[in-house]
Design a protein around this motif. Structure first.
Motif, short mmCIF file in Angstrom:
data_model
loop_
_atom_site.label_atom_id
_atom_site.label_comp_id
_atom_site.label_asym_id
_atom_site.label_seq_id
_atom_site.Cartn_x
_atom_site.Cartn_y
_atom_site.Cartn_z
N THR A 345 -5.54 -4.16 0.95
CA THR A 345 -6.81 -3.47 0.70
C THR A 345 -7.71 -3.67 1.91
O THR A 345 -7.63 -4.69 2.61
CB THR A 345 -7.51 -3.99 -0.57
N THR A 346 -8.59 -2.69 2.15
CA THR A 346 -9.55 -2.78 3.25
C THR A 346 -10.90 -3.30 2.79
O THR A 346 -11.82 -3.43 3.61
CB THR A 346 -9.73 -1.40 3.91
N GLY A 410 -1.33 -6.12 11.68
CA GLY A 410 -0.78 -4.80 12.03
C GLY A 410 0.28 -4.87 13.10
O GLY A 410 0.38 -3.97 13.94
N CYS A 421 3.81 2.33 5.88
CA CYS A 421 2.64 1.46 5.96
C CYS A 421 1.43 2.28 5.52
O CYS A 421 1.12 3.31 6.14
CB CYS A 421 2.44 0.94 7.38
N PHE A 423 -1.60 1.74 5.92
CA PHE A 423 -2.76 1.52 6.78
C PHE A 423 -2.42 1.91 8.21
O PHE A 423 -2.19 1.05 9.07
CB PHE A 423 -3.21 0.06 6.70
N PRO A 428 -5.03 -4.02 6.95
CA PRO A 428 -5.89 -4.32 5.80
C PRO A 428 -6.65 -5.63 6.02
O PRO A 428 -6.31 -6.44 6.88
CB PRO A 428 -4.90 -4.45 4.65
#
Length: 468
Positions: A345-346, A410, A421, A423, A428
């Motif tokens: 989650t961001t 990342g 992915c 994101f 995230p």
């Protein structure tokens, strides 16, 4: 056939050598494409750190002389190039001694990789590839007929592979003796294939027939490899058919393909094609083959004792060169499938209403509507280790936290091991892992929902975690 040469196996040798070269090619390509995230300098289990704490005797490898990611990549792609040359028949263009040296190159390079691969290379088919590849060095080329002794050693390898797997089943899970293991196996195996759902839904009486046929193939047929022809060829052919059945029902890297290749060396195919006239073997070659046979016989003591032991071990090497090993598979069969779903989650602070997005793996079950793909003989190492992580969090402890850290940063090499992915622009803020029970849907559920899996939440595997 004289005491040393068996010209009738010329075509079987050719099939064996080309098949083995193809599997070498797959193994080296897989190593080159996956190593940076797994064992590279910034990998989850870095090779330099491993070499610093493990003595040379415990892990002989070319990387003792030098290690860098560039050097490892050169060795892996170099091994792939040699394998491709062998697949094209380069060994047939060389004198006998040159062909033997050429076959020795991929064996030495892959041994160097396996001996620094740690958990990522702790699979039985790594040792099987090395043991087979070492015997292939002495099988000769078109300058000489296949040596009887080396053909015998390949049958001895195939015997240990099959008979060991059969014994571990009979000594292990009661469902093998009750012929019920295949009620569950196709659903709970490490990495299902595209047809595994359909195999799982075969009638239960047919599953019992499968289990019984497996016992016959692994506990009775291997002894027929040492009988006269055409019985030995029929036994090898039956093993090949069984292995092809396993290939279409699951993803077991190159294990089953390599078993097919080894069995091909036992086939007398002289009826399909008349063997060419081959010169007699030189004396030095006969001496080398006899010496090899003596060495393998001596090293076979501990694997043979393991076969006869009530506490039989599976997939174990008794020497650091992996020359003679013990094998086995699925001494126990799980009844329930658990999967780890990794999400991110961001949100700067996780809340009950936070949006968590799932990472998708290439082979491991994740999205319930996605039919598993066929990857074997290619080996997805991270996906396989995720299956073991679901069985035992302690097993994953050395590398799982490092995996999560790389998702939070990342890391591109790690993300390349994944299918999706969520994101793409920035990593995230938090990553978590949830535990689910997975089961195959029924025919009715598949028609109604389009989903191949049904999953039930079990609990939290890893709480929301961020970089310190």
């Amino acid at each position: 056939m004289d005491w040393f040469a068996a010209s009738g196996y010329w075509l079987g040798r050719l099939v064996f050598q080309r098949g083995l070269a193809a599997l070498y090619l797959v193994a080296f390509a897989g190593a080159a494409l996956q190593f940076r995230a797994l064992i590279g300098e910034r990998g989850m289990l870095p090779v330099p750190r491993f070499l610093a704490r493990v003595p040379w005797r415990a892990a002989p490898t070319l990387f003792r002389l030098h290690y860098s990611d560039r050097f490892f990549a050169g060795c892996a792609w170099g091994g792939a190039a040699v394998a491709a040359a062998l697949l094209a028949g380069a060994d047939g263009l060389l004198p006998l001694w040159g062909a033997m040296l050429l076959w020795l190159v991929p064996w030495g390079l892959y041994l160097s990789i396996v001996n620094v691969g740690q958990t990522w290379y702790g699979f039985g088919w790594e040792s099987l590839l090395l043991e087979t590849g070492f015997l292939a060095v002495f099988l000769g080329n078109d300058k000489v007929a296949p040596p009887v002794l080396v053909l015998f050693l390949l049958r001895w390898l195939l015997f240990r592979l099959e008979f060991g797997a059969g014994l571990i089943k009979m000594r292990g899970d009661a469902c093998w003796r009750e012929l019920t293991c295949l009620y569950y196996h196709h659903e709970t195996q490490p990495m299902p294939g595209p047809l595994s759902w359909f195999f799982h839904h075969l009638p239960r009486p047919l599953h019992r027939v499968e289990a019984a046929a497996n016992h016959v193939t692994q506990l009775v047929v291997p002894f027929l490899l040492f009988t006269p022809q055409p019985i030995a060829t029929a036994a090898a052919a039956l093993m090949i058919v069984t292995q092809l059945w396993l290939i279409v029902s699951g993803n077991f890297a190159w294990l089953n393909w390599l078993a097919v290749v080894i069995a091909a060396s036992a086939l007398d195919l002289s009826g399909l094609r008349t063997p060419p006239a081959l010169p007699a073997a030189p004396l030095w070659y006969e001496i080398v083959v006899i010496a090899l046979t003596v060495v393998v016989a001596a090293l076979s003591y501990r694997p043979t004792r393991n076969l006869l032991s009530r506490t039989q071990s599976m997939n174990r090497s008794y020497d650091v060169l992996h020359l003679v090993n013990t094998y086995g598979a699925f001494g126990s069969v799980g009844r329930i499938r658990h999967e780890i779903v990794v999400e991110g989650t961001t949100d700067t602070v996780p809340r009950p209403d936070s949006e968590w997005l799932a990472y998708e793996f290439k082979g491991k079950p994740g999205a319930v509507g996605r039919l598993p793909r066929q990857f074997a003989p290619y080996h997805l190492r991270l996906d396989w280790l995720m299956w073991f992580a679901a069985l035992s969090p302690a097993y994953a402890r050395p590398w799982f936290d490092a995996f999560v850290e790389r998702l939070l940063t990342g890391d591109r090499d790690t993300l390349r091991l994944l299918r999706h992915c969520p994101f793409p622009d920035a990593p995230p803020t938090y990553v978590r892992a949830l535990f689910f029970r997975y089961r195959y849907t029924t025919w009715r559920e598949l028609r109604a929902t389009g989903s191949w899996w049904q999953r039930t939440y079990v609990g939290e595997y890893l709480p929301p975690t961020r970089l310190r």
